[in-house]
Every structure is written in structure tokens, then in C-alpha cells.
Design an enzyme around this catalytic site. Structure first.
Site, PDB file in Angstrom:
ATOM      1  N   GLU A  37     -31.546 -18.226  54.492  1.00 53.24           N
ATOM      2  CA  GLU A  37     -31.816 -16.845  54.919  1.00 53.24           C
ATOM      3  C   GLU A  37     -32.005 -16.051  53.641  1.00 53.24           C
ATOM      4  OE1 GLU A  37     -31.343 -13.296  55.158  1.00 53.24           O
ATOM      5  OE2 GLU A  37     -29.363 -13.511  56.095  1.00 53.24           O
ATOM      6  N   LYS A  84     -18.436 -21.879  49.674  1.00 51.89           N
ATOM      7  CA  LYS A  84     -18.490 -21.369  48.297  1.00 51.89           C
ATOM      8  C   LYS A  84     -18.732 -19.870  48.431  1.00 51.89           C
ATOM      9  CE  LYS A  84     -20.042 -20.474  44.052  1.00 51.89           C
ATOM     10  NZ  LYS A  84     -20.162 -19.020  44.321  1.00 51.89           N
ATOM     11  N   CYS A 111     -29.904  -7.891  53.730  1.00 47.50           N
ATOM     12  CA  CYS A 111     -31.109  -8.719  53.839  1.00 47.50           C
ATOM     13  C   CYS A 111     -32.101  -8.112  54.825  1.00 47.50           C
ATOM     14  CB  CYS A 111     -30.747 -10.141  54.230  1.00 47.50           C
ATOM     15  SG  CYS A 111     -29.515 -10.230  55.532  1.00 47.50           S
ATOM     16  N   GLU A 123     -38.260  -7.291  47.240  1.00 50.24           N
ATOM     17  CA  GLU A 123     -36.961  -6.831  47.716  1.00 50.24           C
ATOM     18  C   GLU A 123     -36.269  -6.073  46.580  1.00 50.24           C
ATOM     19  OE1 GLU A 123     -34.003  -9.928  48.682  1.00 50.24           O
ATOM     20  OE2 GLU A 123     -33.729  -8.889  50.579  1.00 50.24           O
TER      21      GLU A 123
HETATM   22  P1  NAD Z   1     -28.757 -15.155  44.345  1.00 50.85           P
HETATM   23  O1  NAD Z   1     -29.659 -15.572  45.426  1.00 50.85           O
HETATM   24  O2  NAD Z   1     -29.035 -15.682  42.988  1.00 50.85           O
HETATM   25  O3  NAD Z   1     -27.262 -15.582  44.711  1.00 50.85           O
HETATM   26  C1  NAD Z   1     -26.717 -15.481  46.011  1.00 50.85           C
HETATM   27  C2  NAD Z   1     -25.412 -16.224  45.982  1.00 50.85           C
HETATM   28  O4  NAD Z   1     -25.675 -17.612  45.798  1.00 50.85           O
HETATM   29  C3  NAD Z   1     -24.546 -15.785  44.797  1.00 50.85           C
HETATM   30  O5  NAD Z   1     -23.514 -14.968  45.253  1.00 50.85           O
HETATM   31  C4  NAD Z   1     -24.098 -17.064  44.133  1.00 50.85           C
HETATM   32  O6  NAD Z   1     -22.727 -17.314  44.294  1.00 50.85           O
HETATM   33  C5  NAD Z   1     -24.877 -18.180  44.785  1.00 50.85           C
HETATM   34  N1  NAD Z   1     -25.756 -18.888  43.834  1.00 50.85           N
HETATM   35  C6  NAD Z   1     -26.375 -18.388  42.747  1.00 50.85           C
HETATM   36  N2  NAD Z   1     -27.109 -19.338  42.134  1.00 50.85           N
HETATM   37  C7  NAD Z   1     -26.953 -20.457  42.863  1.00 50.85           C
HETATM   38  C8  NAD Z   1     -27.468 -21.790  42.749  1.00 50.85           C
HETATM   39  N3  NAD Z   1     -28.295 -22.160  41.771  1.00 50.85           N
HETATM   40  N4  NAD Z   1     -27.111 -22.694  43.671  1.00 50.85           N
HETATM   41  C9  NAD Z   1     -26.301 -22.354  44.690  1.00 50.85           C
HETATM   42  N5  NAD Z   1     -25.772 -21.122  44.843  1.00 50.85           N
HETATM   43  C10 NAD Z   1     -26.101 -20.181  43.939  1.00 50.85           C
HETATM   44  O7  NAD Z   1     -28.691 -13.573  44.359  1.00 50.85           O
HETATM   45  P2  NAD Z   1     -27.916 -12.580  43.369  1.00 50.85           P
HETATM   46  O8  NAD Z   1     -28.135 -12.999  41.946  1.00 50.85           O
HETATM   47  O9  NAD Z   1     -26.530 -12.468  43.844  1.00 50.85           O
HETATM   48  O10 NAD Z   1     -28.713 -11.225  43.662  1.00 50.85           O
HETATM   49  C11 NAD Z   1     -30.052 -11.082  43.202  1.00 50.85           C
HETATM   50  C12 NAD Z   1     -30.959 -10.605  44.298  1.00 50.85           C
HETATM   51  O11 NAD Z   1     -30.965 -11.550  45.382  1.00 50.85           O
HETATM   52  C13 NAD Z   1     -30.542  -9.299  44.963  1.00 50.85           C
HETATM   53  O12 NAD Z   1     -30.898  -8.180  44.229  1.00 50.85           O
HETATM   54  C14 NAD Z   1     -31.259  -9.425  46.291  1.00 50.85           C
HETATM   55  O13 NAD Z   1     -32.596  -9.054  46.153  1.00 50.85           O
HETATM   56  C15 NAD Z   1     -31.176 -10.904  46.618  1.00 50.85           C
HETATM   57  N6  NAD Z   1     -30.040 -11.193  47.549  1.00 50.85           N
HETATM   58  C16 NAD Z   1     -30.333 -11.317  48.872  1.00 50.85           C
HETATM   59  C17 NAD Z   1     -29.299 -11.539  49.764  1.00 50.85           C
HETATM   60  C18 NAD Z   1     -29.566 -11.653  51.244  1.00 50.85           C
HETATM   61  O14 NAD Z   1     -28.718 -11.291  52.059  1.00 50.85           O
HETATM   62  N7  NAD Z   1     -30.704 -12.212  51.636  1.00 50.85           N
HETATM   63  C19 NAD Z   1     -27.977 -11.645  49.332  1.00 50.85           C
HETATM   64  C20 NAD Z   1     -27.709 -11.543  47.962  1.00 50.85           C
HETATM   65  C21 NAD Z   1     -28.769 -11.320  47.098  1.00 50.85           C
END
Ligand code: NAD
Length: 484
Positions: free
Chosen positions: A248, A174, A282, A381
Site C-alpha cells: 500500500e 516491524k 496515504c 506525494e
Molecule cells: P518509507 O517508505 O521509506 O518507509 C516506510 C516504513 O518502512 C518506515 O517506517 C521504515 O521502518 C520501513 N522501511 C524503510 N526502508 C525499508 C526497507 N528497505 N525495507 C523494509 N522496510 C523499510 O517512507 P519514509 O522514509 O518513512 O517516508 C518518506 C515518504 O514516504 C513520505 O514522505 C511519504 O511520501 C511516503 N510514506 C507513505 C506512507 C503511506 O501510508 N503510504 C507511509 C509512510 C511514508
């Protein structure tokens, strides 16, 4: 407008008009593609197809070394298309072209690294007693779900897919709704190489499509990279079906700089660790812990380096690109505004308008100082190019500060004193510690994952293979022919 289809059961699936989502180029703010917002029916169909494919004789009959050969063939293919794919990643994520090129090379290296491992996922025998051969075998888990975030789409897809295919699983990826392009490119290749249903790509809004996948009773493993709250939701959803997860979940990683460090090396390391991918990494080095005695000179030089950084569109290949989207931009610019009002901004702190790219999401690389260690700016973060500075006077204080957040992904230690460096590395709660460098060699071969709320399990390296296998013990009784 390019419409990106999903791959379900070997077929390209397009959405109806009302289920289309726009994909933007963060550098220009322009729509560059559209994806399908998958329905529950799409997800159910993909899981059913994966189950049939996983249990098929066709897949079982493909030998482990043949899966390995496929991985290395793919690595060659990635390299052949490196420039084209780098442009895709650059436009999709907004990152400077050089960083996108490094991501494509890293993706090729994940497949290359594991190709020779596919037929070396070896079990064991355990001596029990005469007349019993006890064998421990490692089998694929079955259907593995890979939820990829938007910051490193091709790298994060590659690191887990390579391990899951090497060990013989059926994979459902996904992609993040913002950044599906390189995952689609990967899918196009696998579609022509693997039995139908072994590699599938689902697109759509994470908060809608994600739960359809993570709560599905017939999946066998989830790997997720993203935020802590979403990671917790994924884990809860997986718990309902007792499905294992590899999470992660980012960090607030410290670069700890001692007064005896090679300052030029440390300065470059600290800058790179926070501006890569505009801080949307990250493992970003989001906190600088600097020894009090060198604080003033170090920060003064750091400010000069920050002010010399060029910010612009990914394709201009300057030092730093835009933030991903309006949501990230609003979050970071609001936080910067508040930090300015509170008097924490040492340099940066403003949004930027780049001529010709007025709709892009640009902010200045920013240094914050004077923040208390328990302030949100030093604890949470930010996921932007924002470095929070804290100071220490003793080694123990440095360690306590490094460990003072809920996270524990990465830490950097900068010191010429071998005792100090090793002692600090042994006390820091982080999955990876770098001494006098930060992020050596891209880390393809190194186990990567977090202590504390930074996650569960490890990706990368050989250890990633464990996520995608399960252990079976087979005890075989035998006897001399006349006693059977
Ligand atoms: P998120 O954790 O909500 O989403 C990450 C990815 O997971 C998204 O691209 C989405 O497609 C998917 N996702 C979202 N909700 C989901 C759910 N309920 N079940 C399964 N998959 C789901 O993060 P975000 O909204 O894209 O970004 C918000 C914050 O999260 C960022 O500002 C950052 O702090 C953090 N983030 C961290 C990483 C990392 O590499 N650790 C990556 C993206 C975001």
C-alpha cells in the site's frame, strides 16, 4: 528514559547501549523513549522461532473459533485502555488527541470485525466425477511479516495482524523506527496470550532491519505500507524468494468538485481530507479538482476555512498537529519555500513556531494554485498539509486530470447529479471512490488498496483474509467397499 524491548521467541530483548535509537515526540521535539536497532541475528532468531511456533502442535490445536475469541477479547482490552493508548499515539505521532482516539477505536474495530470470521474462512468442493471428492482448502501462509509505517501505527498494525492471526499465521511486526509505542502495547498483550513465537515485534531502522526481514528465505508473506521506492525495494527483495507481497504505497488522491455539489459539504470534506494527520495520510485528498465556473467562490471559502484552522501540539487537541520529524519538516518547508518563490501559494506556505513548543515541527496548512497538471506539485506525494488546486471545464477533463498521476488510491466525487457522479466513479482509476463524502466510516469493512503505483492487493474488509491464506486442492478417490 523508557527503553522499548523487542519480543523475540517469547522473550523481551533489549539492545546494547550502542544499538539504541531515540523516539521523539513531534509536538515537543523531546525524546520520549528508546528502541533497539535490531541486528540480522535478531531477525534470524525471530524467523526461526516463528517457524517452530507455526509448525507446533500447540498452535495447530488452537481452534479457529478460539483464535476469533482471542481477537474480540483484545478488542475489549483496547477499548479499556483507549485513553492511555490514545495518549501514546498522540505523543508518538504528534496527531491531535481526537484523531489518536479515532485510531485506537479503529484498531479495536479491526479485531472486532474479524473475530467472527476466523472460523468462516471456508474452502469449497468442486464436482469432478463419481468416485472423487475434490476439496479446496484455505491454509495459513505461514510466517507473515508486517512492515508498518509511522503515520497510522496502531491502525496499520491492527488491520493486517487481525487478519493474519484470524487465519492462523505466525506474525512478525516491524514497527517504524519513529513510532513503536502502540505496537509495543499490542505486543505486551499478545505476549501473554499466544504461544511463544506466534507474535513477535522487531524494532529498528527500516533501511537496515527491513531488508533483513524482506530478504529472509523462510518468510511466507510481506505486507508493507510506505513510499513507492521502498515498496519497489521490498518487492524486489521478496521476489528473490518468490514471496508474495501486499503493498500500500500512498497516493495523490483527487477530490473532484462539480459546480452542482453541495458546497458546504464539499468544503468540509476537502479540508478534512488534507489536514488529517497534517496531510501525512496515504489516502489524503491532496489534489482539489474544481469546476472552473465555481473556482473563485470555492477557493475563497476554502481559504477562510484553512485560515481558521488551529495548529498546535497533539495534546492540545487542535485541528492539526506537527509533522513527524525533522526529515519531513525539512522536506515540506523546502517545498513550500520553492512554491512561494514560484507564486503558487494562495494561503499558508510558512513554518510555524508555537510558544512553549519551539522544537516541534509545525507548518501552516497550505493551498497551492496555478500549478500545471504535470508539475511535481500536482504529481508527487507531498505527505504534508498541502492542497494543490487544478481546474476543469468538462467531465472528461475532470476524469483525465484525476487519472493523470502514477497513483490510484482514493478519489472523492462531489456532485448532486447521479449520472455525473456514477459515470466519474466508473472512470476514475482508484481503489476506493467516495461520492459526496471522503473516507466514510473509517473504512474498516471496505477493501483498501491501490490502482497503478498505489500498490498491490487489498487490506481491510473480509478480502484481507485472502492475503494470509493459501489454497490447497485435495482430490480424494473413493470406491464401494468390494472394489477397493
Ligand atoms: P518509507 O517508505 O521509506 O518507509 C516506510 C516504513 O518502512 C518506515 O517506517 C521504515 O521502518 C520501513 N522501511 C524503510 N526502508 C525499508 C526497507 N528497505 N525495507 C523494509 N522496510 C523499510 O517512507 P519514509 O522514509 O518513512 O517516508 C518518506 C515518504 O514516504 C513520505 O514522505 C511519504 O511520501 C511516503 N510514506 C507513505 C506512507 C503511506 O501510508 N503510504 C507511509 C509512510 C511514508
Amino acid at each position: 528514559m523508557k527503553k522499548i524491548p523487542m519480543l523475540i521467541n517469547g522473550e523481551w530483548v533489549h539492545a546494547s547501549m550502542e544499538a539504541l535509537l531515540d523516539v521523539m515526540n513531534p509536538s515537543t521535539g523531546e525524546v520520549i523513549a528508546q528502541i533497539t536497532n535490531a541486528s540480522k541475528t535478531h531477525v534470524d532468531k525471530a524467523v526461526r522461532a516463528a517457524r517452530v511456533a507455526f509448525e507446533s502442535e500447540e498452535w495447530r490445536k488452537i481452534k479457529a473459533y478460539e483464535r476469533g475469541q482471542l481477537l474480540v477479547e483484545f478488542a475489549h482490552y483496547i477499548r479499556k485502555h483507549a485513553e492511555e493508548w490514545s495518549l501514546l499515539e498522540c505523543r508518538d505521532v504528534g496527531k491531535p488527541l481526537t484523531q489518536a482516539r479515532a485510531d485506537i477505536e479503529a484498531a479495536a474495530r479491526y479485531f472486532e470485525f474479524l473475530w467472527g470470521a476466523a472460523d468462516k474462512v471456508m474452502g469449497d468442493t468442486i464436482p469432478i466425477e463419481d468416485g472423487i471428492l475434490n476439496a479446496v482448502v484455505l491454509e495459513p501462509v505461514g510466517i507473515t511479516v508486517h512492515i508498518v509505517p509511522w503515520n497510522y501505527p496502531i491502525q496499520i498494525t491492527a488491520r493486517s495482524v487481525a487478519a493474519a492471526i484470524a487465519t492462523g499465521n505466525a506474525v512478525i511486526v516491524k514497527s517504524a523506527e519513529d513510532t513503536p509505542l502502540t505496537t509495543h502495547a499490542i505486543t505486551e498483550w499478545f505476549a501473554g496470550k499466544l504461544p511463544r513465537g506466534i507474535f513477535q515485534h522487531i524494532t529498528g531502522l527500516g533501511r537496515e532491519v527491513g531488508p533483513y526481514l524482506t530478504s529472509h528465505p523462510d518468510i511466507n508473506h510481506i505486507t508493507f505500507t510506505g513510499s513507492v521506492p521502498t515498496g519497489i525495494a521490498v518487492m524486489k527483495s521478496a521476489a528473490e524468494n518468490v514471496v508474495p507481497v501486499t503493498l500500500e504505497l500512498g497516493g495523490k488522491s483527487p477530490n473532484i468538485v462539480f459546480a452542482d455539489a453541495n458546497m458546504e459539504q464539499a468544503l468540509d470534506g476537502v479540508v478534512r481530507a488534507i489536514i488529517q494527520n497534517a496531510g501525512q495520510t496515504c489516502s489524503a485528498g491532496a489534489r482539489l479538482l474544481i469546476e472552473e465556473s465555481v473556482k473563485e467562490t470555492f477557493i475563497a471559502q476554502l481559504v477562510q476555512k484553512f485560515q481558521a484552522l488551529k495548529v498546535g501540539p497533539g495534546e492540545a487537541d487542535v485541528d492539526m498537529g506537527p509533522l513527524l520529524n525533522e526529515r519531513q519538516y525539512t522536506k515540506i518547508s523546502t517545498l513550500l519555500q520553492k512554491a512561494k518563490e514560484d507564486g503558487y501559494v494562495v494561503t499558508g506556505g510558512e513554518t510555524l513556531t508555537i510558544e512553549g513548543y519551539e522544537k516541534g515541527y509545525y507548518v501552516e496548512p497550505t493551498i497551492l494554485a496555478g500549478v500545471e497538471a504535470n508539475d511535481a506539485l500536482a504529481q508527487e506525494e507531498i505527505f504534508g498539509p498541502v492542497l494543490t488546486v487544478l481546474t476543469f471545464t468538462t467531465v472528461e477533463e475532470a476524469i483525465a486530470l484525476a487519472n493523470s498521476t502514477d497513483y490510484g488510491l482514493v478519489a472523492g466525487v462531489w456532485s448532486k447529479d447521479i449520472d455525473t457522479a456514477h459515470y466519474v466513479a466508473s472512470r476514475v482509476q482508484a481503489g476506493q471512490v467516495f461520492i459526496n463524502n471522503y473516507g466514510a466510516a473509517g473504512g474498516i469493512q471496505m477493501p483498501f488498496g491501490g490502482y497503478k503505483k498505489s500498490g498491490i492487493g487489498r487490506e481491510k474488509g473480509f478480502v484481507a483474509l485472502r492475503n494470509y491464506t493459501q489454497m490447497k486442492n485435495i482430490a480424494i478417490r473413493y470406491a464401494p467397499p468390494n472394489q477397493i
